[in-house]
Write a protein that holds these residues in place. Structure first.
Motif, PDB file in Angstrom:
ATOM      1  N   ASP A  15      36.033  32.029  29.790  1.00  0.00           N
ATOM      2  CA  ASP A  15      35.288  32.647  30.884  1.00  0.00           C
ATOM      3  C   ASP A  15      33.800  32.607  30.540  1.00  0.00           C
ATOM      4  OD1 ASP A  15      34.689  34.088  33.167  1.00  0.00           O
ATOM      5  OD2 ASP A  15      36.096  35.723  32.764  1.00  0.00           O
ATOM      6  N   PHE A  18      32.629  37.967  29.954  1.00  0.00           N
ATOM      7  CA  PHE A  18      33.767  38.876  30.013  1.00  0.00           C
ATOM      8  C   PHE A  18      33.741  39.720  28.731  1.00  0.00           C
ATOM      9  CE2 PHE A  18      38.550  39.530  30.472  1.00  0.00           C
ATOM     10  CZ  PHE A  18      38.473  40.165  31.700  1.00  0.00           C
ATOM     11  N   PHE A  55      36.534  31.813  34.593  1.00  0.00           N
ATOM     12  CA  PHE A  55      37.975  32.033  34.441  1.00  0.00           C
ATOM     13  C   PHE A  55      38.824  31.081  35.268  1.00  0.00           C
ATOM     14  CE2 PHE A  55      41.933  34.439  35.356  1.00  0.00           C
ATOM     15  CZ  PHE A  55      42.442  34.383  34.074  1.00  0.00           C
ATOM     16  N   ALA A  72      40.619  33.466  27.246  1.00  0.00           N
ATOM     17  CA  ALA A  72      39.681  34.019  28.238  1.00  0.00           C
ATOM     18  C   ALA A  72      40.128  35.403  28.702  1.00  0.00           C
ATOM     19  CB  ALA A  72      39.586  33.074  29.435  1.00  0.00           C
ATOM     20  N   GLY A  73      40.597  36.222  27.774  1.00  0.00           N
ATOM     21  CA  GLY A  73      41.135  37.513  28.201  1.00  0.00           C
ATOM     22  C   GLY A  73      42.207  37.283  29.239  1.00  0.00           C
ATOM     23  N   SER A  75      45.691  37.178  30.912  1.00  0.00           N
ATOM     24  CA  SER A  75      46.923  37.954  30.850  1.00  0.00           C
ATOM     25  C   SER A  75      48.151  37.063  30.919  1.00  0.00           C
ATOM     26  CB  SER A  75      46.967  38.957  32.003  1.00  0.00           C
ATOM     27  OG  SER A  75      45.786  39.710  32.028  1.00  0.00           O
ATOM     28  N   ARG A  80      52.430  32.900  35.666  1.00  0.00           N
ATOM     29  CA  ARG A  80      51.691  31.898  34.882  1.00  0.00           C
ATOM     30  C   ARG A  80      52.578  31.185  33.876  1.00  0.00           C
ATOM     31  NH1 ARG A  80      46.360  35.637  33.934  1.00  0.00           N
ATOM     32  NH2 ARG A  80      45.474  35.341  36.027  1.00  0.00           N
ATOM     33  N   LYS A 120      37.933  39.098  40.761  1.00  0.00           N
ATOM     34  CA  LYS A 120      37.691  37.726  40.294  1.00  0.00           C
ATOM     35  C   LYS A 120      38.755  36.751  40.795  1.00  0.00           C
ATOM     36  CE  LYS A 120      36.015  37.422  36.241  1.00  0.00           C
ATOM     37  NZ  LYS A 120      36.073  37.581  34.773  1.00  0.00           N
ATOM     38  N   SER A 123      42.443  36.109  39.312  1.00  0.00           N
ATOM     39  CA  SER A 123      42.716  37.084  38.245  1.00  0.00           C
ATOM     40  C   SER A 123      43.786  38.079  38.649  1.00  0.00           C
ATOM     41  CB  SER A 123      41.440  37.853  37.905  1.00  0.00           C
ATOM     42  OG  SER A 123      41.134  38.767  38.957  1.00  0.00           O
ATOM     43  N   GLU A 124      44.286  38.796  37.641  1.00  0.00           N
ATOM     44  CA  GLU A 124      45.237  39.875  37.889  1.00  0.00           C
ATOM     45  C   GLU A 124      44.592  40.981  38.714  1.00  0.00           C
ATOM     46  OE1 GLU A 124      47.226  41.331  34.127  1.00  0.00           O
ATOM     47  OE2 GLU A 124      48.750  41.004  35.672  1.00  0.00           O
ATOM     48  N   ASP A 164      39.559  44.058  34.502  1.00  0.00           N
ATOM     49  CA  ASP A 164      40.366  44.541  33.378  1.00  0.00           C
ATOM     50  C   ASP A 164      39.734  45.795  32.764  1.00  0.00           C
ATOM     51  OD1 ASP A 164      41.774  42.297  33.953  1.00  0.00           O
ATOM     52  OD2 ASP A 164      41.738  41.465  31.918  1.00  0.00           O
ATOM     53  N   TYR A 190      46.910  40.019  26.706  1.00  0.00           N
ATOM     54  CA  TYR A 190      46.222  38.739  26.630  1.00  0.00           C
ATOM     55  C   TYR A 190      46.948  37.768  25.705  1.00  0.00           C
ATOM     56  CZ  TYR A 190      42.148  41.203  28.629  1.00  0.00           C
ATOM     57  OH  TYR A 190      41.295  41.926  29.432  1.00  0.00           O
TER      58      TYR A 190
HETATM   59  N1  GLN Z   1      43.087  39.395  32.405  1.00  0.00           N
HETATM   60  C1  GLN Z   1      42.772  38.955  33.722  1.00  0.00           C
HETATM   61  C2  GLN Z   1      43.657  37.803  34.128  1.00  0.00           C
HETATM   62  O1  GLN Z   1      44.190  37.127  33.308  1.00  0.00           O
HETATM   63  C3  GLN Z   1      41.295  38.584  33.904  1.00  0.00           C
HETATM   64  C4  GLN Z   1      40.790  37.555  32.968  1.00  0.00           C
HETATM   65  C5  GLN Z   1      39.319  37.242  33.165  1.00  0.00           C
HETATM   66  O2  GLN Z   1      38.711  37.663  34.139  1.00  0.00           O
HETATM   67  N2  GLN Z   1      38.736  36.506  32.255  1.00  0.00           N
HETATM   68  O3  GLN Z   1      43.835  37.564  35.276  1.00  0.00           O
END
Ligand code: GLN
Length: 231
Positions: A15, A18, A55, A72-73, A75, A80, A120, A123-124, A164, A190
């Motif tokens: 990303d 973040f 992202f 990228a953080g 999830s 996915r 975003k 994103s989740e 998040d 993550y």
């Molecule tokens: N953890 C969230 C996702 O995977 C957002 C990740 C992010 O914005 N980098 O959707």
């Protein structure tokens, strides 16, 4: 034994901003994800070339094999898992809503009626916001970057952002002009991702390196570097 990764260079998508997972400090990409992937690469004897793509762009790049992996953080979700292979989870996360610090009008989701919120793309947080949008009568506008999302809440073009919670908490602690008023919504942890069925050696090396960092205490040191309470 040959792990299949030694001496190789892997292109890793991430990303843009973040924090505390990836962000720029003095022009350098830093953060928990960056420290983790670099430490794992060093332990396992491979090189990484990091691409700060954003992202959704990083996920698209992974699907089309323009990058070898994404950290990228990101999830780990069942949806996915149909298209990516994930490492062991390395950080627990979930979603929360944030509003402008000086906004007295929003105390909960019921105050979002007729308003616009941001999340975003891909994103989740976006999925969650959309899942309750009809119930509470608000509109979800998708943006590509957390920084732009926060700016639109501060400027008043949106009343809230869904992102998040570890990232929101980090920003709020740094006085970014936002605050949270609703409970955290537990989400996926993550994980590091590769395209499904591809780069199995890289994924195995990530898991191996992560386990080593956790056993040696280096994993905790990396987390503490960014998350330790300064008091
Ligand atoms: N953890 C969230 C996702 O995977 C957002 C990740 C992010 O914005 N980098 O959707």
């Amino acid at each position: 034994a040959d792990s299949g990764v030694e001496g190789k260079t892997f292109v890793i998508g991430t990303d843009t901003t973040f924090a505390p997972f990836e962000f720029r400090a003095d022009g350098e990409l830093t953060g928990i994800d960056m420290d983790l992937i670099r430490a794992i690469a060093e332990k396992e004897g491979f090189e990484v070339e990091i691409r700060s793509l954003g992202f959704n762009a990083a996920l698209q790049a992974l699907s089309s094999d323009q990058v070898d992996g994404v950290i990228a953080g990101m999830s780990i979700t069942d949806e996915r898992k149909n298209i990516y292979d994930f490492s062991e989870p390395y950080f627990e996360s979930g979603i929360q809503m944030a509003i402008a610090k000086n906004d007295e009008s929003i105390k909960g989701y019921e105050d979002l009626e007729g308003k616009t919120v941001v999340a975003k793309t891909g994103s989740e947080g976006e999925t969650y916001a959309k899942s309750i949008a009809d119930q509470y009568g608000f509109t979800v506008k998708s943006l590509d970057q957390s920084a732009t999302m926060y700016e639109s809440v501060k400027s008043g073009s949106a009343v809230a952002v869904f992102d998040d919670y570890p990232v929101l908490a980090y920003g709020v602690a740094q006085n970014n002009g936002l605050t949270t008023v609703t409970d955290k919504v537990p989400g996926g942890s993550y994980g590091f991702a590769v395209d499904k069925g591809k780069n199995a050696a890289l994924l195995a090396a990530f898991n191996d390196g992560l386990a080593e960092l956790q056993a040696s205490g280096e994993y905790d040191q990396i987390l503490d570097k960014y998350l330790a309470d300064p008091t």
